[in-house]
Design an enzyme around this catalytic site. Structure first.
Site, PDB file in Angstrom:
ATOM      1  N   TYR A 234       0.869  -1.182   0.000  1.00  0.00           N
ATOM      2  CA  TYR A 234       0.000   0.000   0.000  1.00  0.00           C
ATOM      3  C   TYR A 234       0.909   1.236   0.000  1.00  0.00           C
ATOM      4  CZ  TYR A 234      -4.098  -2.852   1.376  1.00  0.00           C
ATOM      5  OH  TYR A 234      -5.127  -3.775   1.436  1.00  0.00           O
TER       6      TYR A 234
ATOM      7  N   ARG B 209     -16.117   0.119  -1.770  1.00  0.00           N
ATOM      8  CA  ARG B 209     -15.096   1.139  -2.034  1.00  0.00           C
ATOM      9  C   ARG B 209     -15.707   2.547  -2.132  1.00  0.00           C
ATOM     10  NH1 ARG B 209     -13.811  -3.486  -4.278  1.00  0.00           N
ATOM     11  NH2 ARG B 209     -11.709  -4.266  -4.035  1.00  0.00           N
TER      12      ARG B 209
HETATM   13  N1  LIG Z   1      -7.511  -8.313   1.105  1.00  0.00           N
HETATM   14  C1  LIG Z   1      -7.750  -7.571   0.045  1.00  0.00           C
HETATM   15  O1  LIG Z   1      -7.631  -8.018  -1.089  1.00  0.00           O
HETATM   16  C2  LIG Z   1      -8.192  -6.147   0.231  1.00  0.00           C
HETATM   17  C3  LIG Z   1      -8.601  -5.410  -0.879  1.00  0.00           C
HETATM   18  C4  LIG Z   1      -9.028  -4.104  -0.687  1.00  0.00           C
HETATM   19  C5  LIG Z   1      -9.042  -3.559   0.592  1.00  0.00           C
HETATM   20  N2  LIG Z   1      -8.628  -4.291   1.653  1.00  0.00           N
HETATM   21  C6  LIG Z   1      -8.612  -3.716   3.021  1.00  0.00           C
HETATM   22  O2  LIG Z   1      -9.931  -3.348   3.393  1.00  0.00           O
HETATM   23  C7  LIG Z   1      -9.965  -1.961   3.735  1.00  0.00           C
HETATM   24  C8  LIG Z   1     -11.291  -1.360   3.336  1.00  0.00           C
HETATM   25  O3  LIG Z   1     -11.471  -1.519   1.945  1.00  0.00           O
HETATM   26  P1  LIG Z   1     -11.906  -0.371   0.982  1.00  0.00           P
HETATM   27  O4  LIG Z   1     -11.325   0.908   1.451  1.00  0.00           O
HETATM   28  O5  LIG Z   1     -11.628  -0.785  -0.384  1.00  0.00           O
HETATM   29  O6  LIG Z   1     -13.453  -0.414   1.098  1.00  0.00           O
HETATM   30  P2  LIG Z   1     -14.668   0.379   1.710  1.00  0.00           P
HETATM   31  O7  LIG Z   1     -14.539   0.457   3.177  1.00  0.00           O
HETATM   32  O8  LIG Z   1     -15.815  -0.300   1.102  1.00  0.00           O
HETATM   33  O9  LIG Z   1     -14.588   1.827   1.058  1.00  0.00           O
HETATM   34  C9  LIG Z   1     -13.873   2.862   1.655  1.00  0.00           C
HETATM   35  C10 LIG Z   1     -14.146   4.154   0.922  1.00  0.00           C
HETATM   36  O10 LIG Z   1     -15.533   4.473   1.007  1.00  0.00           O
HETATM   37  C11 LIG Z   1     -15.705   5.866   1.121  1.00  0.00           C
HETATM   38  N3  LIG Z   1     -16.615   6.167   2.257  1.00  0.00           N
HETATM   39  C12 LIG Z   1     -17.739   6.892   2.186  1.00  0.00           C
HETATM   40  N4  LIG Z   1     -18.340   6.956   3.375  1.00  0.00           N
HETATM   41  C13 LIG Z   1     -17.576   6.276   4.242  1.00  0.00           C
HETATM   42  C14 LIG Z   1     -17.668   6.020   5.627  1.00  0.00           C
HETATM   43  N5  LIG Z   1     -18.676   6.483   6.384  1.00  0.00           N
HETATM   44  N6  LIG Z   1     -16.715   5.298   6.226  1.00  0.00           N
HETATM   45  C15 LIG Z   1     -15.674   4.816   5.497  1.00  0.00           C
HETATM   46  N7  LIG Z   1     -15.515   5.033   4.156  1.00  0.00           N
HETATM   47  C16 LIG Z   1     -16.471   5.757   3.533  1.00  0.00           C
HETATM   48  C17 LIG Z   1     -14.328   6.453   1.366  1.00  0.00           C
HETATM   49  O11 LIG Z   1     -13.913   7.096   0.179  1.00  0.00           O
HETATM   50  P3  LIG Z   1     -13.719   8.673   0.173  1.00  0.00           P
HETATM   51  O12 LIG Z   1     -12.677   8.934   1.210  1.00  0.00           O
HETATM   52  O13 LIG Z   1     -13.307   8.955  -1.220  1.00  0.00           O
HETATM   53  O14 LIG Z   1     -15.080   9.219   0.553  1.00  0.00           O
HETATM   54  C18 LIG Z   1     -13.431   5.284   1.611  1.00  0.00           C
HETATM   55  O15 LIG Z   1     -12.147   5.462   1.090  1.00  0.00           O
HETATM   56  C19 LIG Z   1      -8.763  -1.355   3.023  1.00  0.00           C
HETATM   57  O16 LIG Z   1      -8.326  -0.174   3.645  1.00  0.00           O
HETATM   58  C20 LIG Z   1      -7.759  -2.469   3.144  1.00  0.00           C
HETATM   59  O17 LIG Z   1      -7.146  -2.428   4.422  1.00  0.00           O
HETATM   60  C21 LIG Z   1      -8.224  -5.580   1.491  1.00  0.00           C
END
Ligand SMILES: NC(=O)c1ccc[n+]([C@@H]2O[C@H](COP(=O)([O-])OP(=O)(O)OC[C@H]3O[C@@H](n4cnc5c(N)ncnc54)[C@H](OP(=O)(O)O)[C@@H]3O)[C@@H](O)[C@H]2O)c1
Length: 331
Positions: free
Chosen positions: A56, A208
């Site tokens: 990351y 996301r």
């Molecule tokens: N194992 C794997 O393959 C894998 C893959 C992907 C991720 N991950 C892990 O999972 C974590 C979460 O995944 P993700 O960031 O892709 O998914 P997510 O939690 O579904 O989406 C996060 C995005 O949603 C937006 N958002 C809008 N309202 C929100 C709220 N109230 N709270 C949080 N986010 C909000 C934000 O974007 P804005 O800031 O643009 O509003 C934020 O960046 C990652 O940080 C990583 O540690 C693992």
């Protein structure tokens, strides 16, 4: 903050975890000071699980977390770290390396960048097609025996691979995408985890950001925002998917909740063995997400939410075509 345990052998952690990926460029530029303030706010609210990956921002995320966590009692939080994904300078993906010697090499870098003597849950981000999973997790087991790692985790693998890995060493949790719009895990993976006593850390619970209630069809992903290539965000699909979000908004707001809170709480309600990760990169987003851990949805609530967003309703794959074959399950 409620506590959940990652499988029968894993650590007890907060019912919501913080995913730090978005703090290191995955969704375009992030503000470093705000990222650190978000980590602090999460810890102060009782979040004890923080998820990162060595790739990351190619070390940026681990360095950022080291700065944010400096001076804290090491036993007051748990670090989940992914490794094995290869990249080049710029937006280049170079496959995976999960050979035992690579496991040890990646781990040594992570420990140094994080400024810690151990990682709580260590996991390959994806399978390396050239290396049997037994060899990869066998190397992690050696690192557990040596005290550098506390627990074995997996990420985005199928049910058969979970069984093979678990036969080498007990798996604490599988990290995999699970949300209202990504329910493929329910067929084989979740029953296998339950049979074997393995937990799940669910990522992408807000798709996301797509099903957070804050995305709009006119929203343009900024430079470096990986969502620009996401099929579900593509024109033609995003309008359909956002119509599902509007249906969810009606259900959520009638109960005094936000869309994001409903989406997170729906995942949390699928079982005590599931810990949703939220990818907040600002305190504002985090403050919206945290109350979802305290919501207890009734059977009627769940049915209304699923009526608004039925299984399989989203349009578009969860990853671009080139990455789909590396995933444990489909959409
Ligand atoms: N194992 C794997 O393959 C894998 C893959 C992907 C991720 N991950 C892990 O999972 C974590 C979460 O995944 P993700 O960031 O892709 O998914 P997510 O939690 O579904 O989406 C996060 C995005 O949603 C937006 N958002 C809008 N309202 C929100 C709220 N109230 N709270 C949080 N986010 C909000 C934000 O974007 P804005 O800031 O643009 O509003 C934020 O960046 C990652 O940080 C990583 O540690 C693992």
């Amino acid at each position: 903050m409620q506590i959940r345990t990652l499988g029968s052998t894993g650590p007890a952690v907060s019912a919501l975890g913080l995913g730090a990926m978005g703090m290191s460029g995955a969704y375009g530029a992030a503000d470093r000071a705000e990222s650190i303030a978000t980590v602090h706010a999460a810890l102060e609210a009782g979040v004890t699980l923080i998820d990162t990956g060595d790739f990351y921002g190619m070390g940026h995320n681990e360095s950022l977390l080291a700065e944010a966590l400096r001076g804290r009692d090491r036993d007051s939080y748990r670090l989940s770290v992914k490794f094995g994904m290869l990249r080049g300078p710029g937006p280049v993906f170079g496959g995976h390396d999960c050979r035992p010697e690579a496991v040890r090499n990646f781990l040594a870098y992570s420990l140094t960048r994080l400024g810690t003597d151990h990682i709580d849950v260590y996991r390959p981000a994806r399978l390396d097609p050239a290396v049997p999973v037994e060899e990869t997790v066998g190397a992690i087991k050696e690192m557990i025996d040596a005290g550098y790692v506390r627990h074995l985790g997996l990420s985005e693998v199928d049910a058969a691979t979970i069984r093979r890995a678990h036969a080498v060493h007990p798996v604490a949790d599988l990290q995999i995408e699970y949300s209202l719009i990504s329910r493929a895990v329910e067929a084989d993976v979740l029953p296998t985890l339950r049979e074997l006593g393995i937990g799940m850390t669910a990522y992408g619970v807000l798709g996301r950001g797509l099903i957070s209630g804050h995305w709009s069809a006119g929203h343009t992903a900024g430079p470096g925002d990986g969502r620009a290539t996401g099929p579900r965000f593509a024109g033609g699909n995003v309008e359909h998917n956002l119509a599902l979000v509007e249906a969810l908004r009606r259900v959520a707001e009638a109960k005094g909740r936000t869309v994001a809170q409903s989406a997170i709480a729906w995942v949390a309600a699928q079982g005590e063995d599931i810990v949703p990760l939220v990818g907040a990169r600002t305190r504002e987003r985090l403050a919206e997400a945290l109350p979802a851990a305290e919501l207890s949805l009734t059977a009627d609530d769940l049915a209304e939410i699923e009526k608004a967003v039925p299984p399989g309703a989203a349009r578009g794959d969860r990853y671009p075509a080139a990455f789909m074959s590396g995933l444990g399950v489909g959409n």
